[in-house]
Design a protein around this motif. Structure first.
Motif, PDB file in Angstrom:
ATOM      1  N   VAL A 127      34.279  44.461  43.343  1.00 48.83           N
ATOM      2  CA  VAL A 127      35.202  43.812  44.276  1.00 48.83           C
ATOM      3  C   VAL A 127      34.516  42.560  44.807  1.00 48.83           C
ATOM      4  O   VAL A 127      33.415  42.640  45.364  1.00 48.83           O
ATOM      5  CB  VAL A 127      35.559  44.746  45.450  1.00 48.83           C
ATOM      6  CG1 VAL A 127      36.513  44.046  46.417  1.00 48.83           C
ATOM      7  CG2 VAL A 127      36.165  46.048  44.949  1.00 48.83           C
ATOM      8  N   GLY A 144      31.040  35.709  50.478  1.00 48.50           N
ATOM      9  CA  GLY A 144      31.964  36.756  50.909  1.00 48.50           C
ATOM     10  C   GLY A 144      31.537  38.122  50.410  1.00 48.50           C
ATOM     11  O   GLY A 144      30.343  38.411  50.257  1.00 48.50           O
ATOM     12  N   LEU A 145      32.516  38.965  50.124  1.00 49.15           N
ATOM     13  CA  LEU A 145      32.263  40.369  49.800  1.00 49.15           C
ATOM     14  C   LEU A 145      31.844  40.567  48.341  1.00 49.15           C
ATOM     15  O   LEU A 145      32.477  40.027  47.429  1.00 49.15           O
ATOM     16  CB  LEU A 145      33.537  41.165  50.093  1.00 49.15           C
ATOM     17  CG  LEU A 145      33.479  42.682  49.921  1.00 49.15           C
ATOM     18  CD1 LEU A 145      32.467  43.293  50.880  1.00 49.15           C
ATOM     19  CD2 LEU A 145      34.865  43.278  50.175  1.00 49.15           C
ATOM     20  N   GLY A 169      39.253  34.175  47.757  1.00 43.88           N
ATOM     21  CA  GLY A 169      40.085  34.071  48.947  1.00 43.88           C
ATOM     22  C   GLY A 169      40.671  35.388  49.406  1.00 43.88           C
ATOM     23  O   GLY A 169      41.291  35.464  50.467  1.00 43.88           O
ATOM     24  N   SER A 170      40.472  36.448  48.629  1.00 44.83           N
ATOM     25  CA  SER A 170      40.962  37.780  48.994  1.00 44.83           C
ATOM     26  C   SER A 170      40.153  38.797  48.192  1.00 44.83           C
ATOM     27  O   SER A 170      39.703  38.469  47.088  1.00 44.83           O
ATOM     28  CB  SER A 170      42.449  37.879  48.650  1.00 44.83           C
ATOM     29  OG  SER A 170      42.953  39.126  49.044  1.00 44.83           O
ATOM     30  N   PRO A 171      39.943  40.002  48.707  1.00 44.01           N
ATOM     31  CA  PRO A 171      39.179  40.982  47.919  1.00 44.01           C
ATOM     32  C   PRO A 171      39.948  41.394  46.661  1.00 44.01           C
ATOM     33  O   PRO A 171      41.003  42.039  46.749  1.00 44.01           O
ATOM     34  CB  PRO A 171      39.021  42.165  48.882  1.00 44.01           C
ATOM     35  CG  PRO A 171      39.246  41.594  50.252  1.00 44.01           C
ATOM     36  CD  PRO A 171      40.267  40.508  50.055  1.00 44.01           C
ATOM     37  N   ARG A 186      47.057  38.718  47.320  1.00 44.33           N
ATOM     38  CA  ARG A 186      46.608  38.309  48.654  1.00 44.33           C
ATOM     39  C   ARG A 186      46.130  39.510  49.462  1.00 44.33           C
ATOM     40  O   ARG A 186      45.509  39.368  50.496  1.00 44.33           O
ATOM     41  CB  ARG A 186      47.765  37.623  49.407  1.00 44.33           C
ATOM     42  CG  ARG A 186      47.760  36.113  49.250  1.00 44.33           C
ATOM     43  CD  ARG A 186      48.691  35.456  50.244  1.00 44.33           C
ATOM     44  NE  ARG A 186      48.439  35.842  51.631  1.00 44.33           N
ATOM     45  CZ  ARG A 186      47.449  35.354  52.380  1.00 44.33           C
ATOM     46  NH1 ARG A 186      46.628  34.459  51.903  1.00 44.33           N
ATOM     47  NH2 ARG A 186      47.302  35.748  53.633  1.00 44.33           N
ATOM     48  N   ALA A 223      44.201  43.403  50.002  1.00 41.82           N
ATOM     49  CA  ALA A 223      42.858  43.919  49.735  1.00 41.82           C
ATOM     50  C   ALA A 223      42.876  44.955  48.614  1.00 41.82           C
ATOM     51  O   ALA A 223      43.629  45.926  48.671  1.00 41.82           O
ATOM     52  CB  ALA A 223      42.290  44.538  51.009  1.00 41.82           C
ATOM     53  N   GLU A 224      42.033  44.747  47.597  1.00 42.37           N
ATOM     54  CA  GLU A 224      41.797  45.771  46.577  1.00 42.37           C
ATOM     55  C   GLU A 224      40.438  46.428  46.853  1.00 42.37           C
ATOM     56  O   GLU A 224      39.557  45.822  47.470  1.00 42.37           O
ATOM     57  CB  GLU A 224      41.772  45.156  45.178  1.00 42.37           C
ATOM     58  CG  GLU A 224      43.149  45.090  44.524  1.00 42.37           C
ATOM     59  CD  GLU A 224      43.928  43.851  44.928  1.00 42.37           C
ATOM     60  OE1 GLU A 224      43.383  42.752  44.816  1.00 42.37           O
ATOM     61  OE2 GLU A 224      45.077  43.994  45.389  1.00 42.37           O
ATOM     62  N   SER A 225      40.279  47.663  46.355  1.00 48.24           N
ATOM     63  CA  SER A 225      39.001  48.373  46.543  1.00 48.24           C
ATOM     64  C   SER A 225      38.843  49.472  45.509  1.00 48.24           C
ATOM     65  O   SER A 225      39.805  49.842  44.816  1.00 48.24           O
ATOM     66  CB  SER A 225      38.913  48.962  47.963  1.00 48.24           C
ATOM     67  OG  SER A 225      39.970  49.840  48.206  1.00 48.24           O
ATOM     68  N   SER A 275      35.363  38.710  46.996  1.00 47.75           N
ATOM     69  CA  SER A 275      36.381  38.008  47.781  1.00 47.75           C
ATOM     70  C   SER A 275      36.240  36.491  47.648  1.00 47.75           C
ATOM     71  O   SER A 275      36.862  35.744  48.393  1.00 47.75           O
ATOM     72  CB  SER A 275      36.291  38.410  49.257  1.00 47.75           C
ATOM     73  OG  SER A 275      35.096  37.911  49.830  1.00 47.75           O
TER      74      SER A 275
END
Lengths: 390, 119
Positions: free
Chosen positions: A226, A209-210, A231-233, A252, A254-256, A228
């Motif tokens: 960051v 993933g990311l 299961g979520s960023p 759940r 998106a963080e950035s 993922s």
């Protein structure tokens, strides 16, 4: 970080007489809160310079709180020459005292002009000049983007990556010529760490993933990023060798854009945890995340903590993108100018950011107290994601 | 695995602005992918998450990943093994349609399926 050039730049100071402290106005300017907008620009004149040296001095001073003007309106006078070396004499017009007299040799005329402007800024304001600092940014051409480094004004740009894919999110390791960035070279957004001195790089984070938004801590020993893979960023932190990976958020949403407080204890980032994008802070050692109040601003992303620890600059979306600052402890935000993705200079006063112009992106500088804006010398393509070497 | 970008070209799912939830209008297209994968147990998919240009760049990269993950969660809930669905976010860097208006933006906020077949 100071400019480290291959050549030796020598500065011969002939005379440095400060008969009395610099003018009161300059002192006031140095001490004001940087969110005190509408600060008066200090009028200064330049005599005896031509061509590239004149342009360089004018750019450096205009973006650091000065206004280059005629001698009759100036509070400070700079006279000198750029025949073979750059020389300069700085005089206080009212007090008639010479504050600086110097000759710079051994570099290019441009680098010598930067050295002179740094000396002028330091002599008058007490602040370090930024004219010999470095930046990194992303240049997009077509579907691909590569990382570049350049002088703070965009000159002497050099391409760092040749991945022929999406390469993005550059971030300097403080006080070192090392960059973290994300590249899709291996078919996935992975984080690499690239030593500009040796020209070598290695994969730093290659989780499923990311892998993005790498931000080295002020001491360079840890990295916020960051990922993922859970299961979520989410925001994670790990050691500079990639070990001790630990999630700091488990939402759940998106963080950035993680960034560090200068004491290395707190990480600020953007999250949609409460429904809209907002700024949050969390201890770098873990714990619960807490909303940072940005009263008056919704849809906040891309925070960057000033090196002096006092302010956080960020982007808000309110129709268009706008650069704003808020005290690091939260509170009322102050909108500055249209633009996005801001990053502080080492002086905690100048900000580098991105503007969208006719479907293209350009990188610009902002002097926060006076709101002066100047585009840097653009590299061909769409330039964005600027960050400042500290 | 060999990527095939055309097999699911008609199955691209679209998202609302700044959202990563799958709209009821999009589920039929994703159900087709589920049925295909159930009938082809050696095949897998890569889910690309994309955004329009109205987010900031780092935010959009996370939002694109969140969209791809939302599609992956849908596949997994429908019975597809998690290890047969990979996600990749392109943020706003690979728009389907150029332009700076809602007509373009609505086509760029999307989840794209790439079929992966064994070599």
């Amino acid at each position: 970080m100071k400019h480290k050039s291959a050549f030796l730049l020598t500065c011969v100071v002939f005379l440095s007489v400060t008969a009395r402290p610099p003018e009161t106005v300059a002192q006031d300017d140095h001490e004001i809160d940087i969110t005190h907008l509408g600060a008066r620009r200090i009028p200064i004149s330049l005599e005896g310079y031509t061509g590239e040296v004149l342009d360089t001095l004018r750019f450096d001073l205009d973006i650091q709180g000065f206004e280059v003007t005629g001698a009759d309106k100036a509070q400070y006078l700079v006279s000198g020459s750029n025949n073979s070396d750059v020389t300069g004499r700085l005089t206080d017009r009212v007090g008639k005292t010479t504050l600086l007299s110097a000759r710079y040799t051994g570099g290019t005329l441009r680098s010598e002009a930067h050295t002179l402007s740094d000396a002028i800024v330091e002599k008058i304001t007490g602040r370090n000049g930024i004219a010999r600092t470095k930046i990194a940014f992303k240049v997009e051409t077509g579907q691909n983007s590569e990382i570049y480094v350049a002088d703070y004004d965009g000159h002497n740009a050099k391409q760092v990556t040749q991945d022929h894919t999406i390469t993005r999110d550059p971030a300097w390791v403080p006080a070192r010529r090392v960059l973290y960035y994300t590249s899709y070279k291996a078919g996935n957004p992975d984080i690499y760490v690239h030593d500009l001195q040796s020209g070598t790089r290695r994969a730093f984070a290659r989780y499923p993933g990311l892998n993005a938004g790498a931000a080295p801590s002020p001491d360079g020993r840890r990295v916020a990023l960051v990922l993922s893979k859970g299961g979520s960023p989410d925001i994670y932190v790990c050691d500079a060798d990639g070990s001790n990976l630990k999630p700091l958020t488990r939402t759940r949403e998106a963080e950035s854009s993680p960034c560090w407080s200068p004491d290395g204890r707190t990480i600020c980032f953007s999250s949609r945890h409460e429904g809209k994008s907002a700024l949050f802070v969390v201890s770098a050692d873990g714990g619960s995340m807490r909303r940072l109040s940005t009263a008056g601003a919704l849809n906040c992303t891309e925070p960057d903590w000033s090196p002096d620890g006092k302010q956080i600059v960020f982007t808000r979306l309110a129709g268009d993108f706008e650069i704003c600052v808020v005290p690091a402890g939260g509170g009322a935000m102050t909108p500055l100018v249209a633009g996005e993705d801001p990053a502080w200079a080492p002086n905690s006063r100048t900000v580098i950011f991105t503007r969208r112009v006719k479907g293209k992106r350009v990188v610009s500088l902002l002097d926060v107290p006076t709101k002066q804006i100047k585009d840097i010398q653009q590299t061909s393509g769409s330039c964005s994601q600027p960050c400042w070497a500290k | 695995m060999t990527p095939d970008h055309n097999r699911f070209a008609a199955n691209t799912g679209y998202f609302d602005f700044d959202r990563a939830t799958i709209k009821p209008s999009e589920t039929g297209k994703i159900d087709e992918v589920v049925r295909y994968l159930q009938g082809s147990p050696t095949h897998a998919v890569q889910i690309e998450g994309h955004c329009d240009e109205r987010g900031t760049e780092q935010y959009n990269l996370s939002l694109g990943e969140r969209r791809a993950l939302a599609v992956r969660e849908y596949l997994v809930r429908a019975g597809v093994q998690a290890e047969r669905a990979f996600t990749i976010s392109y943020g706003e860097s690979r728009p389907a349609v150029p332009g700076h208006n809602e007509a373009a933006w609505s086509k760029n906020r999307r989840g794209v399926f790439v079929l992966l077949t064994p070599k």
